[in-house]
Design a protein around this motif. Sequence first.
Motif, mmCIF file in Angstrom:
data_model
loop_
_atom_site.group_PDB
_atom_site.id
_atom_site.type_symbol
_atom_site.label_atom_id
_atom_site.label_comp_id
_atom_site.label_asym_id
_atom_site.label_seq_id
_atom_site.Cartn_x
_atom_site.Cartn_y
_atom_site.Cartn_z
ATOM 1 N N ARG A 86 -0.745 -68.091 -48.628
ATOM 2 C CA ARG A 86 -2.268 -67.629 -48.373
ATOM 3 C C ARG A 86 -2.767 -66.435 -49.113
ATOM 4 N NH1 ARG A 86 -0.351 -68.214 -42.725
ATOM 5 N NH2 ARG A 86 -0.538 -66.058 -42.622
ATOM 6 N N GLN A 87 -1.640 -65.627 -49.454
ATOM 7 C CA GLN A 87 -2.095 -64.378 -50.467
ATOM 8 C C GLN A 87 -2.421 -64.943 -51.682
ATOM 9 O OE1 GLN A 87 -3.056 -61.235 -49.665
ATOM 10 N NE2 GLN A 87 -2.697 -62.077 -47.428
ATOM 11 N N THR A 95 -4.571 -72.640 -57.156
ATOM 12 C CA THR A 95 -5.696 -73.264 -57.091
ATOM 13 C C THR A 95 -5.598 -74.949 -57.049
ATOM 14 O OG1 THR A 95 -6.191 -73.299 -59.491
ATOM 15 C CG2 THR A 95 -7.093 -71.522 -58.291
ATOM 16 N N GLY A 96 -4.278 -75.212 -56.989
ATOM 17 C CA GLY A 96 -4.046 -76.421 -57.031
ATOM 18 C C GLY A 96 -3.567 -77.324 -55.734
ATOM 19 N N ASP A 157 -8.545 -68.311 -48.015
ATOM 20 C CA ASP A 157 -7.070 -68.372 -48.182
ATOM 21 C C ASP A 157 -6.596 -69.925 -48.339
ATOM 22 O OD1 ASP A 157 -6.838 -65.564 -47.620
ATOM 23 O OD2 ASP A 157 -6.197 -65.991 -45.582
ATOM 24 N N LEU A 158 -7.541 -70.707 -48.799
ATOM 25 C CA LEU A 158 -7.313 -71.905 -49.254
ATOM 26 C C LEU A 158 -7.410 -72.066 -50.848
ATOM 27 C CD1 LEU A 158 -8.486 -72.377 -46.478
ATOM 28 C CD2 LEU A 158 -8.973 -74.884 -47.017
ATOM 29 N N PRO A 159 -6.617 -72.922 -51.410
ATOM 30 C CA PRO A 159 -6.804 -72.670 -52.890
ATOM 31 C C PRO A 159 -8.061 -73.578 -53.387
ATOM 32 C CG PRO A 159 -5.257 -74.694 -52.249
ATOM 33 C CD PRO A 159 -5.657 -73.754 -51.022
ATOM 34 N N PRO A 321 -9.923 -82.275 -51.151
ATOM 35 C CA PRO A 321 -8.705 -82.918 -50.965
ATOM 36 C C PRO A 321 -7.504 -82.757 -51.372
ATOM 37 C CG PRO A 321 -10.888 -84.250 -51.077
ATOM 38 C CD PRO A 321 -11.079 -82.882 -51.395
ATOM 39 N N GLY A 322 -6.517 -82.515 -50.572
ATOM 40 C CA GLY A 322 -5.125 -82.241 -51.042
ATOM 41 C C GLY A 322 -5.011 -80.641 -51.282
ATOM 42 N N HIS A 323 -5.940 -79.822 -51.008
ATOM 43 C CA HIS A 323 -5.945 -78.458 -50.895
ATOM 44 C C HIS A 323 -5.989 -77.861 -49.863
ATOM 45 C CE1 HIS A 323 -6.806 -80.099 -55.066
ATOM 46 N NE2 HIS A 323 -6.692 -78.810 -55.722
#
Length: 325
Positions: A86-87, A95-96, A157-159, A321-323
């Motif tokens: 998350r950090q 970012t992936g 906290d999401l890429p 999607p996927g992140h």
Amino acid sequence: CHSLQQRRVAAASAGHTSHRYRATASWSRKALSATTTAGRETSAAMLPPSPLEAFRRGIGQVLRTGLSPAFEGAATSSSTAAAAVRQKCRAGALTGPTAGLAPGHAQANLVCVPREHAFDFARFCLLNPRPCPLLAIAATPTDLSPTIARGADLARDLPRYRVWRDGVVVDDVTDAAHVWAGDELTGFLLGCSFSWEQALADAGHPPRHFVNGTNVAMYVTKVPNAASGPFGGFLVVSMRPYAPEAVPAVAALTEAYPAAHGGPVHWGDPAALGIEDLAAPDFGDAVRVAPGEVPVFWACGVTPQSALAGAALPLCVTHAPGHMF
């Protein structure tokens, strides 16, 4: 990033939320012709009947969240690998896609809708628990219990995030705080199949994209969801190829994770779902189906994004999607 433990599954699950559980594609005539007739007959004999019709009959017939008495909270999320992921997202260092990150923790899809539509979306999740296993609802980006993710900020906290306006994705960002800072949107966390991929790997059935370090392949089907208010759309599925003899074990293992979509909804011919070309997924990366393998499909947490396209609300935010969270 949550901290729920599932007692009934002994194998660790994958993901970067802090829910800790205990407990290039080618399906074509050419690919099929690469397998001998004898081999196809042997594979067909090993493959159980698809669960698709049973899944179709159950759509909208129950109201269920992704949680159950089999789960318990764990308040140690501040010091876990999930918190470290998350950090990294918050700092812009990640970012992936998140497949394979922080093994032993669950991952979640994020959907944020205008507050006035929150009830209808919550009901949509309850009516469609396989693609939308509801884990938590947040009135603001930081409105999460410490037992789910201590100190988390769902807007940061999401890429990667998608910003939606009038049913169309208008922006792809790594920080959504500029569009979700208060209580104008309500956030929903839905379980993700990335949560059990480490368990599959530990059991000797690693998904191919997991091994290759790519995103999972995802497809919009022609299977309609149970509708609620403005939310409807069609089921989205993720696909992982397996040898026919592995399908029963893979299905049994994933069925033990109802908070992460559970077992497959179909295996075999993609046309039964309305998928025309496995080499062209709607989201994620194409995954090769080798001769003698069959594609296995699970309900996917990108399903609500199909519903958002039809709802055409003025503002929504989702994970890319996927992140995942």
